[in-house]
Design an enzyme around this catalytic site. Structure first.
Site, PDB file in Angstrom:
ATOM      1  N   ALA A 141      -7.497  -8.007  -8.771  1.00  8.32           N
ATOM      2  CA  ALA A 141      -9.060  -8.956  -8.296  1.00  8.32           C
ATOM      3  C   ALA A 141      -9.333  -9.541  -9.281  1.00  8.32           C
ATOM      4  O   ALA A 141     -10.200 -10.666  -9.239  1.00  8.32           O
ATOM      5  CB  ALA A 141      -9.785  -7.977  -7.866  1.00  8.32           C
ATOM      6  N   VAL A 169      -6.499 -15.495  -6.562  1.00  6.36           N
ATOM      7  CA  VAL A 169      -6.903 -14.233  -5.470  1.00  6.36           C
ATOM      8  C   VAL A 169      -8.228 -14.348  -5.385  1.00  6.36           C
ATOM      9  O   VAL A 169      -9.138 -14.289  -5.913  1.00  6.36           O
ATOM     10  CB  VAL A 169      -6.520 -13.289  -6.707  1.00  6.36           C
ATOM     11  CG1 VAL A 169      -6.912 -12.490  -5.248  1.00  6.36           C
ATOM     12  CG2 VAL A 169      -4.739 -12.870  -6.657  1.00  6.36           C
ATOM     13  N   HIS A 216      -3.899   6.185   3.599  1.00 10.74           N
ATOM     14  CA  HIS A 216      -4.297   4.876   2.685  1.00 10.74           C
ATOM     15  C   HIS A 216      -4.072   3.925   3.587  1.00 10.74           C
ATOM     16  O   HIS A 216      -4.808   2.911   4.028  1.00 10.74           O
ATOM     17  CB  HIS A 216      -4.397   4.665   1.498  1.00 10.74           C
ATOM     18  CG  HIS A 216      -5.914   3.721   0.853  1.00 10.74           C
ATOM     19  ND1 HIS A 216      -4.747   2.464   0.429  1.00 10.74           N
ATOM     20  CD2 HIS A 216      -6.368   3.913   0.765  1.00 10.74           C
ATOM     21  CE1 HIS A 216      -5.540   1.847  -0.141  1.00 10.74           C
ATOM     22  NE2 HIS A 216      -6.820   2.762   0.123  1.00 10.74           N
ATOM     23  N   SER A 272     -11.462  -0.802  -0.038  1.00 10.60           N
ATOM     24  CA  SER A 272      -9.647  -0.888   0.558  1.00 10.60           C
ATOM     25  C   SER A 272     -10.165  -1.036   2.194  1.00 10.60           C
ATOM     26  O   SER A 272      -8.473  -2.111   2.512  1.00 10.60           O
ATOM     27  CB  SER A 272      -9.696   0.714   0.567  1.00 10.60           C
ATOM     28  OG  SER A 272      -9.043   0.863  -0.669  1.00 10.60           O
ATOM     29  N   ASP A 329       0.750  -1.119   0.268  1.00  8.92           N
ATOM     30  CA  ASP A 329       0.088  -0.166   0.208  1.00  8.92           C
ATOM     31  C   ASP A 329       0.739   1.051   0.016  1.00  8.92           C
ATOM     32  O   ASP A 329       2.104   1.728  -0.508  1.00  8.92           O
ATOM     33  CB  ASP A 329      -1.095   0.401   1.431  1.00  8.92           C
ATOM     34  CG  ASP A 329      -2.742   0.682   0.926  1.00  8.92           C
ATOM     35  OD1 ASP A 329      -2.304   1.563   0.997  1.00  8.92           O
ATOM     36  OD2 ASP A 329      -3.613  -0.151   0.288  1.00  8.92           O
ATOM     37  N   VAL A 364      -8.117   1.744  17.512  1.00 10.14           N
ATOM     38  CA  VAL A 364      -9.181   1.028  16.376  1.00 10.14           C
ATOM     39  C   VAL A 364      -7.912  -0.290  17.034  1.00 10.14           C
ATOM     40  O   VAL A 364      -7.159  -0.026  16.731  1.00 10.14           O
ATOM     41  CB  VAL A 364      -8.652   1.226  14.925  1.00 10.14           C
ATOM     42  CG1 VAL A 364      -8.813   0.894  13.920  1.00 10.14           C
ATOM     43  CG2 VAL A 364      -9.059   2.877  14.678  1.00 10.14           C
TER      44      VAL A 364
END
Length: 419
Positions: free
Chosen positions: A211, A216, A100, A264, A62, A119
């Site tokens: 994807a 995957v 991100h 995401s 990322d 979190v």
């Protein structure tokens, strides 16, 4: 946004920020934890009685992960930068949306900022590798987007990743041959790769690579009512499972929190679930880990294997405790077969003298929105034509003819009376 070479900016392609919610104080952090509805609604808190991901390493490819935030303390065990503009440990966020990668990592394996605070990821005991990439144009990266991804996948495998999370999309159904080799390398080393399906709201109407790559595990997104998200998801025949992609709360560099939408965020929830399964069943190969997750998914009233929900909504307690028979599923074999069929560089010409063109993956168009129950149609249907329109035409025709005959007869009678 203009299309750029290779992959579009990951943050734009697969997420949308909503608003900053709270600061980083302990009192506010308790509120942040309350926002994490998926922990209880999907049974992650129950699944933690069986597994918390201990001993499993997940690579996050990322924009880089800020290792200084409280949620990441003790989570990151290694990292690198393949963009040429980040720090060597992958912990300096890069690109146009440098928050991100940190948000993705927090949802996956966040430690929280103390007991009951901040979190917490769905696999809070898993270890993270952070690999920073810089997508888009004019980033200053030393290599193009496609090259960065191939290098990142190989580095993750060589450095012990059991799972790779890819919250990004190339926005094309196809991918370069360098990805064939990199993904095959991962599959041959028993690594599970999880990828986001992309978002309609960001222009991804059908899933794009990675994807679309065979083997995957592709993740679609649903809203809080567990129905397909219109803006924060996409669709395609490669979707494996669906997970929450709306009203997600994440930590960003500096320790503040945001609420955001996108696959995401759905992808790391599934990557975390993969980590829980791998920790609970260390002898399972990648194919059976994926099968355990898809076989126990909750269809929630939908058909299995569809292009919107895949095999259903993730079911963490079921994935960890259900009796699931072993299957002969091999991601490497799936990709190898695709390569055999679609990368036919040395195919002899056919009788026409032309070299056959390899097939391309054709994305499925978005289905039409369901019509509202009280919406009146302005167009005739087969039923109305058969049972209403045609009979009315016939009856009206005969009625008109009878009326005309009656009028004619009346006129004749009046004329005869006058004579």
């Amino acid at each position: 946004m203009k299309r750029v070479r290779g992959i579009r900016v990951a943050a734009v392609a697969v997420l949308s920020l909503a608003f900053v919610t709270v600061g980083s104080s302990a009192a506010h952090a308790d509120l942040v934890r309350d926002y994490q509805y998926w922990l209880s609604d999907y049974g992650f808190t129950t699944a933690w009685n069986t597994s918390r991901g201990d001993g499993v390493t997940v690579a996050v490819i990322d924009t880089g992960v800020d290792g200084t935030v409280a949620e990441m303390q003790g989570a990151i065990v290694g990292g690198t930068d393949v963009s040429g503009i980040g720090s060597p440990n992958g912990q300096t966020p890069v690109g146009t949306d440098d928050s991100h990668g940190t948000m993705v990592a927090g949802l996956l394996a966040g430690r929280g900022s103390g007991p009951g605070n901040g979190v917490i990821g769905v696999a809070p005991d898993a270890d993270l590798l952070t690999i920073s990439v810089a997508f888009g144009a004019n980033t200053g990266a030393t290599s193009d987007n496609d090259t960065q991804i191939a290098e990142a996948v190989r580095w993750a495998v060589d450095n012990g990743a059991d799972v790779i999370n890819m919250s990004l999309t190339r926005n094309t159904a196809d991918w370069p041959e360098s990805w064939d080799d990199a993904f095959m390398y991962a599959f041959e080393n028993d690594v599970v790769i999880v990828a986001a399906a992309g978002n309609r709201g960001a222009g991804t109407t059908a899933v794009g690579a990675p994807a679309t790559i065979p083997g995957v595990l592709t993740v679609a997104g649903v809203n809080r009512d567990k129905e397909a998200s219109f803006d924060a998801s996409s669709q395609g025949i490669t979707i494996g499972v669906a997970a929450p992609s709306e009203d997600l709360v994440g930590v960003i560099p500096g320790g503040s929190y945001v609420k955001w939408n996108g696959t995401s965020g759905a992808a790391p929830l599934v990557s975390g679930l993969v980590a829980l399964v791998r920790a609970a069943y260390p002898d399972l190969d990648a194919g059976n880990v994926i099968n355990r997750i898809t076989a126990t998914a909750d269809l929630n009233g939908h058909e299995a294997g569809g292009p919107i929900y895949g095999y259903g909504l993730i079911n963490p307690p079921g994935a960890l405790t259900a009796d699931v028979p072993l299957v002969d599923k091999d991601p490497a074999a799936e990709l190898a077969e695709w390569i055999r069929v679609h990368r036919r560089a040395d195919v002899p010409p056919d009788q026409s003298g032309e070299t056959p063109v390899p097939q391309e993956i054709v994305p499925i168009k978005d289905p039409p929105l369901p019509r509202a129950a009280n919406e009146a149609s302005l167009f005739p249907t087969t039923w109305t034509l058969t049972y209403i329109t045609l009979p009315l035409v016939v009856v009206t025709g005969f009625g008109t003819l009878a009326a005309l005959l009656g009028i004619g007869a009346t006129r004749q009678l009046k004329r005869a009376a006058r004579e």
